[in-house]
Design an enzyme around this catalytic site. Structure first.
Site, PDB file in Angstrom:
ATOM      1  N   ASP A  33       0.820  -1.205   0.000  1.00 46.76           N
ATOM      2  CA  ASP A  33       0.000   0.000   0.000  1.00 46.76           C
ATOM      3  C   ASP A  33       0.859   1.262   0.000  1.00 46.76           C
ATOM      4  O   ASP A  33       1.919   1.300   0.629  1.00 46.76           O
ATOM      5  CB  ASP A  33      -0.901  -0.009   1.244  1.00 46.76           C
ATOM      6  CG  ASP A  33      -2.029   0.997   1.145  1.00 46.76           C
ATOM      7  OD1 ASP A  33      -2.362   1.432   0.027  1.00 46.76           O
ATOM      8  OD2 ASP A  33      -2.583   1.361   2.202  1.00 46.76           O
ATOM      9  N   ASN A  81     -10.139  -2.228  -6.715  1.00 45.94           N
ATOM     10  CA  ASN A  81      -9.259  -1.470  -7.618  1.00 45.94           C
ATOM     11  C   ASN A  81      -9.735  -1.525  -9.064  1.00 45.94           C
ATOM     12  O   ASN A  81      -9.410  -0.646  -9.869  1.00 45.94           O
ATOM     13  CB  ASN A  81      -7.826  -2.009  -7.563  1.00 45.94           C
ATOM     14  CG  ASN A  81      -7.144  -1.795  -6.232  1.00 45.94           C
ATOM     15  OD1 ASN A  81      -6.232  -2.538  -5.871  1.00 45.94           O
ATOM     16  ND2 ASN A  81      -7.572  -0.795  -5.465  1.00 45.94           N
TER      17      ASN A  81
END
Length: 253
Positions: A33, A81
């Protein structure tokens, strides 16, 4: 080498020397991340951030190969995503495809896809399948590439697979309700046959799993690191291992 680099290397060596690798994790899950935030902080583009993050993967696996780690699961793209704007998603998929090709070409790792293949574009599916086929005989670390992955989706897919399997066998729903158990569902997960993750690392300072390996992480230890993924260093990895080794895992007992 400047003074800062020298101090860093000395500190990393000190941490590594004091680690008891016998107490280390066998399976590490990593939530990669912070690529976009790293890029923004450094004045770069989102694409540059994703490329920098992809280039860090081989470094991490190299560090893992120096320990007793046997399985690494890398969350590269979530099902959420896939809702990103096309102008970001298309180059991101290309970067992921290149990263997977690099893993396969390395010759050390066994690549295995975890995720819902049907949600991905055909060219991405092909890259994942080719990488898995090309590395099936390798003896190194098993690298799960989580692409198009969501923890809830995995459980739903496992239950669907279980139902389809028993439908073929002619098992009635009443009979299935009597025999279904944890092991049966586990045998239909993307990671079936693998050990559950001992340690889950998330970079960027976020302290949540966001659906990562919901089923498998029931007894995992978590380590949240403040640095963005492209800036993740060996010393950060060693600190995670040190923190893990210092914990007493009770497994609910």
């Amino acid at each position: 080498m400047n003074l800062r680099d020298l101090v860093y290397r000395l500190y990393a060596h000190r941490v590594e020397r004091r680690l008891d690798l016998a107490q280390g994790p066998k399976h590490i899950g990593v939530i990669l991340d912070g690529n976009r935030r790293w890029a923004k902080a450094s004045g770069g583009t989102t694409e540059q951030g994703h490329k920098a993050g992809a280039s860090k993967i081989q470094e991490l696996l190299g560090w893992c190969s120096e320990t007793n780690v046997e399985v690494v699961t890398l969350w590269l793209l979530s099902t959420d995503n896939l809702d990103r704007p096309e102008e970001e998603l298309t180059p991101l998929l290309g970067i992921i495809e290149d990263a997977v090709r690099d893993l396969a070409a390395d010759g050390r790792w066994r690549v295995h896809h975890v995720g819902t293949m049907d949600l991905l574009p055909g060219h991405t599916q092909l890259v994942l399948k080719e990488a898995e086929h090309a590395t099936i005989g390798n003896s190194g670390i098993l690298v799960n590439v989580a692409v198009g992955y969501g923890g809830r989706q995995e459980i739903a897919d496992a239950v669907r697979s279980l139902l389809q399997d028993h439908a073929v066998r002619g098992t009635s729903y009443d009979e299935l309700a009597e025999i279904v158990d944890i092991d049966m569902i586990s045998s239909h997960l993307y990671t079936r046959g693998q050990p559950d993750p001992d340690l889950v690392i998330r970079t960027s300072g976020e302290q949540r799993l966001s659906g990562f390996m919901l089923w498998q992480s029931a007894h995992s230890e978590y380590y949240f690191c403040d640095v963005f993924w492209p800036a993740f260093r060996k010393v950060d990895f060693l600190r995670a291992l040190r923190d893990y080794a210092a914990r007493h895992r009770r497994y609910g007992a």
